[in-house]
Enzyme design. Sequence first.
Site, PDB file in Angstrom:
ATOM      1  N   TRP A 102     -86.515  69.096  33.501  1.00 19.09           N
ATOM      2  CA  TRP A 102     -86.570  70.381  32.796  1.00 19.09           C
ATOM      3  C   TRP A 102     -87.221  71.466  33.654  1.00 19.09           C
ATOM      4  CZ3 TRP A 102     -83.278  71.535  29.242  1.00 19.09           C
ATOM      5  CH2 TRP A 102     -82.676  70.492  28.531  1.00 19.09           C
ATOM      6  N   ASP A 172     -93.151  75.754  28.569  1.00 13.47           N
ATOM      7  CA  ASP A 172     -92.087  75.213  27.711  1.00 13.47           C
ATOM      8  C   ASP A 172     -92.699  74.147  26.818  1.00 13.47           C
ATOM      9  OD1 ASP A 172     -90.002  73.882  26.539  1.00 13.47           O
ATOM     10  OD2 ASP A 172     -88.880  73.533  28.391  1.00 13.47           O
ATOM     11  N   LYS A 196     -87.252  69.545  17.902  1.00 10.73           N
ATOM     12  CA  LYS A 196     -88.104  68.374  18.121  1.00 10.73           C
ATOM     13  C   LYS A 196     -89.233  68.340  17.090  1.00 10.73           C
ATOM     14  CE  LYS A 196     -86.453  68.992  22.721  1.00 10.73           C
ATOM     15  NZ  LYS A 196     -85.881  67.728  23.158  1.00 10.73           N
TER      16      LYS A 196
END
Lengths: 360, 360
Positions: A102, A172, A196
């Site tokens: 990521w 993030d 999530k």
Amino acid sequence: MSRAFNFCAGPAALPEPVLAQAQADLMDWQGKGLSVMEMSHRSDEFVSIAQRAERTLRELMGISDDYAVLFMQGGASTQFATIPLNLLGGHDCADYVNTGIWSKKAIAEAKRYTRVNVVASTEADNFTRCPDQSELKLNPEAGYVHYTPNETIGGLEYDYIPDVGDVPLVADLSSTILSRPQDINRFGLIYAGAQKNIGPAGLTLVLVRRDLMGRTRPELPTMMDYSVADKHDSMYNTPPTFAWYLAGLVFDWVQQQGGVQAMGELNRRKAERLYGAIDSSDFYGNPIQPRFRSWMNVPFTLADERLNSAFLAGAEERGLLSLQGHRSVGGMRASIYNAMPEAGVEALVAYMETFEKEKA
Amino acid sequence: MSRAFNFCAGPAALPEPVLAQAQADLMDWQGKGLSVMEMSHRSDEFVSIAQRAERTLRELMGISDDYAVLFMQGGASTQFATIPLNLLGGHDCADYVNTGIWSKKAIAEAKRYTRVNVVASTEADNFTRCPDQSELKLNPEAGYVHYTPNETIGGLEYDYIPDVGDVPLVADLSSTILSRPQDINRFGLIYAGAQKNIGPAGLTLVLVRRDLMGRTRPELPTMMDYSVADKHDSMYNTPPTFAWYLAGLVFDWVQQQGGVQAMGELNRRKAERLYGAIDSSDFYGNPIQPRFRSWMNVPFTLADERLNSAFLAGAEERGLLSLQGHRSVGGMRASIYNAMPEAGVEALVAYMETFEKEKA
């Protein structure tokens, strides 16, 4: 109806009481004769739902008025462009830390807009750890420092917030928002895809310190402009109303559980239980340095990879779903976000022990 | 539970059977033990939901393989930037037609990226009509021609598709997609926010002719790149899965009703009934030239504006919701998309007649 234990990394399991409330409300919210998803976003009813969600989130995370809370669309991947386009006016570079897949995606997109300084990378260690503070070669002239507090695929999580001086810190938090207490004031900007720990896919939370607005690049699309979103209370156009409503129900649920403090204690217990089971056997393995193991995403391998399919099939039979690792790394991954109860982790550990006894 | 008739312009009413199905599925889709919104977008289950939705839409609208069907985020307002950034590589201007508030918004955003030729405007007529074909002063070198087939706020709808020669025609079909048969092959690109005729807010449909891809500007964010979305089946990152699933249920419902042909007949009857009621009385008024009146959004005024509040209050008492006109124009507006049954229009007309008798 029997609800399974769903270990998907995202879209992930939601708290059962939240789904039950959404189901009860679905065709007729509070006797108004319509679904939340049929309401005008400018109606008194929806505005009260939206404001309540923001208020609860601010309470949960201790977010001061110095920060805007934005309900946006497009996921973290859209933020990879939105961030440089909003924050880089007047700066010609940004600092990024590389800890895995990521991070790399964020870096690749930022490079399309500016010079990127990779100020630390643990790739040489195969991303089995996060860098220490002392490894960060920061640039005081950078527009911001970006890092990925939790790598969802690698299963890697920082145990500290980097000190980056006066340069804004951008994070993030897709996988770890609301998972434990976090000092928001250390950050210039936090972003998180909802799917999530917040709600359904299609909603992206952005917390941005208001003094960082107005540093936009001219090519920034209006819909991606934080100051436009802030000025219009995230309703410059029609927001994803149903996802916003569900996020509000999740925030209420977190509060009822005791807030992020209680979540952190629960998540620590769940993670310790699962890593304990992995470490107590040579049959299972996890390569991450213990200090940097993610509480949210627990990848593990079977010593004999030929047993992977049998492991997954047996798990599914027992209602333990989505344990397959990310297609880019293989193996297994158990994502154990806030909504995963301890009973789910216990069921997984029990299955792992049984499977090992049968196959070892 | 009593469902109201909801005339909101968007987010708008959804078909009751769609909501009932979503409610039944909410906690446990087809006995799998989880909600659709908890499924991995890469699971077999969700991929089958997603593909089925696209297939049904292609059947309903007669979309050939020359076109990509993209399930995106951000609404039509995001497309206002996405379109020039995708289609203008190699071109230094675009043609736009101005028929009202949504045209103007599209024009304003496009101007940030290119030279805009306003090739026709009916502003001098206070947007009471669309331009005729003969009024369009088209530029053969333009990258595309953009128009707004239906102005949701003004209540204005083209009764023809402009002929623009070899230049690609781009259309904002947010309000009119699936509302009647349309010849898709006349368009280079069609976009539509879902929250009127497709599903909940947070999903944006884009149909783009594949030969128009690859004309991108370098500053285009990756997440807004049509060719990236196409290559990844709209799953470059996590898509808004629950909205996509609901859109699929709506497409199934449209098919069960007899498709867009049947929808067009129903919508014509509803519009004729409501405009007939408005025209038959001096108590109510609508300023749009009859030829260009929208079938989807029917604005109307009361001759005595002081009665507006009483009209709206009485309507709400009868379960006729969201009839207030857009805040920029005032008056009333009844949006009567596919999901509004004829019974809803009949109930509104009956109320209008009663109200007139009481107050006139």
